[in-house]
Design a protein around this motif. Structure first.
Motif, PDB file in Angstrom:
ATOM      1  N   SER A   1       4.992  -3.032  -9.782  1.00  0.00           N
ATOM      2  CA  SER A   1       4.621  -4.495  -9.615  1.00  0.00           C
ATOM      3  C   SER A   1       3.072  -4.712 -10.357  1.00  0.00           C
ATOM      4  O   SER A   1       2.286  -3.880  -9.920  1.00  0.00           O
ATOM      5  N   SER A   2       2.961  -5.786 -10.779  1.00  0.00           N
ATOM      6  CA  SER A   2       1.483  -6.401 -11.256  1.00  0.00           C
ATOM      7  C   SER A   2       0.716  -6.858 -10.154  1.00  0.00           C
ATOM      8  O   SER A   2      -0.278  -7.100 -10.177  1.00  0.00           O
ATOM      9  N   GLU A   3       1.485  -7.214  -9.080  1.00  0.00           N
ATOM     10  CA  GLU A   3       0.775  -7.718  -7.717  1.00  0.00           C
ATOM     11  C   GLU A   3       0.435  -6.699  -6.681  1.00  0.00           C
ATOM     12  O   GLU A   3       1.433  -6.337  -6.040  1.00  0.00           O
ATOM     13  N   VAL A   4      -0.720  -6.443  -6.894  1.00  0.00           N
ATOM     14  CA  VAL A   4      -1.074  -5.275  -5.767  1.00  0.00           C
ATOM     15  C   VAL A   4      -2.161  -6.077  -4.773  1.00  0.00           C
ATOM     16  O   VAL A   4      -3.216  -6.394  -5.078  1.00  0.00           O
ATOM     17  N   TYR A   5      -1.647  -5.516  -3.420  1.00  0.00           N
ATOM     18  CA  TYR A   5      -2.202  -6.247  -2.468  1.00  0.00           C
ATOM     19  C   TYR A   5      -3.629  -5.511  -1.672  1.00  0.00           C
ATOM     20  O   TYR A   5      -4.441  -6.064  -1.188  1.00  0.00           O
ATOM     21  N   CYS A   6      -3.484  -4.437  -1.702  1.00  0.00           N
ATOM     22  CA  CYS A   6      -3.938  -3.433  -0.905  1.00  0.00           C
ATOM     23  C   CYS A   6      -3.711  -1.781  -1.588  1.00  0.00           C
ATOM     24  O   CYS A   6      -2.989  -1.552  -2.305  1.00  0.00           O
ATOM     25  N   ALA A   7      -4.954  -0.917  -1.373  1.00  0.00           N
ATOM     26  CA  ALA A   7      -4.718   0.303  -1.923  1.00  0.00           C
ATOM     27  C   ALA A   7      -5.248   1.134  -0.873  1.00  0.00           C
ATOM     28  O   ALA A   7      -6.422   0.982  -0.325  1.00  0.00           O
ATOM     29  N   LEU A   8      -4.914   2.467  -0.834  1.00  0.00           N
ATOM     30  CA  LEU A   8      -5.493   3.505   0.108  1.00  0.00           C
ATOM     31  C   LEU A   8      -5.307   4.751  -0.211  1.00  0.00           C
ATOM     32  O   LEU A   8      -4.243   5.032  -0.973  1.00  0.00           O
ATOM     33  N   GLN A   9      -5.942   5.976   0.229  1.00  0.00           N
ATOM     34  CA  GLN A   9      -5.401   7.326  -0.339  1.00  0.00           C
ATOM     35  C   GLN A   9      -5.360   8.126   1.057  1.00  0.00           C
ATOM     36  O   GLN A   9      -6.195   7.956   1.952  1.00  0.00           O
ATOM     37  N   ASP A  10      -4.372   8.826   1.283  1.00  0.00           N
ATOM     38  CA  ASP A  10      -4.219   9.094   2.405  1.00  0.00           C
ATOM     39  C   ASP A  10      -4.547  10.484   2.466  1.00  0.00           C
ATOM     40  O   ASP A  10      -5.121  11.210   1.598  1.00  0.00           O
ATOM     41  N   CYS A  11      -4.698  11.314   3.614  1.00  0.00           N
ATOM     42  CA  CYS A  11      -5.199  12.630   3.663  1.00  0.00           C
ATOM     43  C   CYS A  11      -4.422  13.844   2.946  1.00  0.00           C
ATOM     44  O   CYS A  11      -5.051  14.928   2.742  1.00  0.00           O
ATOM     45  N   THR A  12      -3.545  13.509   2.363  1.00  0.00           N
ATOM     46  CA  THR A  12      -2.709  14.467   1.404  1.00  0.00           C
ATOM     47  C   THR A  12      -3.097  14.287   0.036  1.00  0.00           C
ATOM     48  O   THR A  12      -2.673  14.851  -0.929  1.00  0.00           O
ATOM     49  N   GLY A  13      -3.630  12.972  -0.388  1.00  0.00           N
ATOM     50  CA  GLY A  13      -4.087  13.028  -1.617  1.00  0.00           C
ATOM     51  C   GLY A  13      -3.361  11.917  -2.339  1.00  0.00           C
ATOM     52  O   GLY A  13      -3.637  11.155  -3.304  1.00  0.00           O
ATOM     53  N   PHE A  14      -2.164  11.323  -1.519  1.00  0.00           N
ATOM     54  CA  PHE A  14      -1.489  10.316  -2.275  1.00  0.00           C
ATOM     55  C   PHE A  14      -2.273   8.955  -2.290  1.00  0.00           C
ATOM     56  O   PHE A  14      -2.854   8.733  -1.179  1.00  0.00           O
ATOM     57  N   LEU A  15      -1.854   8.264  -3.370  1.00  0.00           N
ATOM     58  CA  LEU A  15      -2.423   6.834  -3.385  1.00  0.00           C
ATOM     59  C   LEU A  15      -1.406   5.956  -3.173  1.00  0.00           C
ATOM     60  O   LEU A  15      -0.055   6.130  -3.577  1.00  0.00           O
ATOM     61  N   TRP A  16      -1.668   5.002  -2.099  1.00  0.00           N
ATOM     62  CA  TRP A  16      -0.466   3.956  -1.741  1.00  0.00           C
ATOM     63  C   TRP A  16      -0.847   2.674  -2.107  1.00  0.00           C
ATOM     64  O   TRP A  16      -2.237   2.300  -1.990  1.00  0.00           O
ATOM     65  N   PHE A  17      -0.171   2.057  -2.595  1.00  0.00           N
ATOM     66  CA  PHE A  17      -0.279   0.646  -3.168  1.00  0.00           C
ATOM     67  C   PHE A  17       0.509  -0.420  -2.121  1.00  0.00           C
ATOM     68  O   PHE A  17       1.762  -0.188  -2.243  1.00  0.00           O
ATOM     69  N   GLY A  18      -0.081  -1.478  -1.702  1.00  0.00           N
ATOM     70  CA  GLY A  18       0.973  -2.424  -1.113  1.00  0.00           C
ATOM     71  C   GLY A  18       1.273  -3.611  -2.143  1.00  0.00           C
ATOM     72  O   GLY A  18       0.346  -4.197  -2.629  1.00  0.00           O
ATOM     73  N   THR A  19       2.274  -3.868  -2.400  1.00  0.00           N
ATOM     74  CA  THR A  19       2.794  -4.706  -3.477  1.00  0.00           C
ATOM     75  C   THR A  19       3.811  -5.751  -3.005  1.00  0.00           C
ATOM     76  O   THR A  19       4.132  -5.816  -1.825  1.00  0.00           O
ATOM     77  N   ASP A  20       3.990  -6.633  -3.872  1.00  0.00           N
ATOM     78  CA  ASP A  20       5.200  -7.715  -3.670  1.00  0.00           C
ATOM     79  C   ASP A  20       6.601  -7.057  -3.453  1.00  0.00           C
ATOM     80  O   ASP A  20       7.609  -7.771  -3.337  1.00  0.00           O
ATOM     81  N   ARG A  21       6.570  -5.889  -4.107  1.00  0.00           N
ATOM     82  CA  ARG A  21       8.218  -5.152  -4.306  1.00  0.00           C
ATOM     83  C   ARG A  21       8.126  -3.898  -3.341  1.00  0.00           C
ATOM     84  O   ARG A  21       8.963  -3.283  -3.034  1.00  0.00           O
ATOM     85  N   GLY A  22       6.993  -3.794  -2.228  1.00  0.00           N
ATOM     86  CA  GLY A  22       7.287  -2.734  -1.420  1.00  0.00           C
ATOM     87  C   GLY A  22       5.795  -2.032  -1.318  1.00  0.00           C
ATOM     88  O   GLY A  22       4.857  -2.445  -1.896  1.00  0.00           O
ATOM     89  N   ALA A  23       5.718  -0.909  -0.601  1.00  0.00           N
ATOM     90  CA  ALA A  23       4.930   0.296  -0.901  1.00  0.00           C
ATOM     91  C   ALA A  23       5.017   1.126  -1.894  1.00  0.00           C
ATOM     92  O   ALA A  23       6.204   1.733  -2.034  1.00  0.00           O
ATOM     93  N   VAL A  24       4.138   1.378  -2.731  1.00  0.00           N
ATOM     94  CA  VAL A  24       4.300   2.287  -3.812  1.00  0.00           C
ATOM     95  C   VAL A  24       3.637   3.689  -3.811  1.00  0.00           C
ATOM     96  O   VAL A  24       1.974   3.420  -3.377  1.00  0.00           O
TER      97      VAL A  24
END
Length: 91
Positions: free
Chosen positions: A44-67
């Motif tokens: 998705s081109s719409e990203v509302y938030c982002a974070l990196q978890d303790c295992t190193g994955f990057l997570w993005f909150g979008t209009d299509r779900g969590a990526v």
């Protein structure tokens, strides 16, 4: 200079030398900025938030779900995987 004063000065110099020798070296971390877009696999081109978890994955909150990005590919988690809503504004 008397003997007692000389020992005190020598002791202080030794402590300073030991302290300087054991001070950990400070180095700046280097950061690399990468821009992800739909053309790179972001779902998705719409990203509302982002974070990196303790295992190193990057997570993005979008209009299509969590990526989730593992450094190689993106994986979408949506209502099909159990999210209550596809729009994720925050974690």
């Amino acid at each position: 200079m008397n003997k007692q004063c000389w020992i005190s000065v020598a002791g202080q110099m030794l402590l300073v030398a030991l302290f300087v020798g054991f001070v950990p070296k400070v180095s700046a971390q280097s950061f690399r900025m990468v821009r992800f877009g739909v053309e790179h696999g972001l779902l998705s081109s719409e990203v509302y938030c982002a974070l990196q978890d303790c295992t190193g994955f990057l997570w993005f909150g979008t209009d299509r779900g969590a990526v989730r990005y593992d450094g190689y590919e993106f994986r979408l988690f949506s209502t099909d995987e159990g999210l209550p809503d596809n729009t994720v504004f925050q974690y």
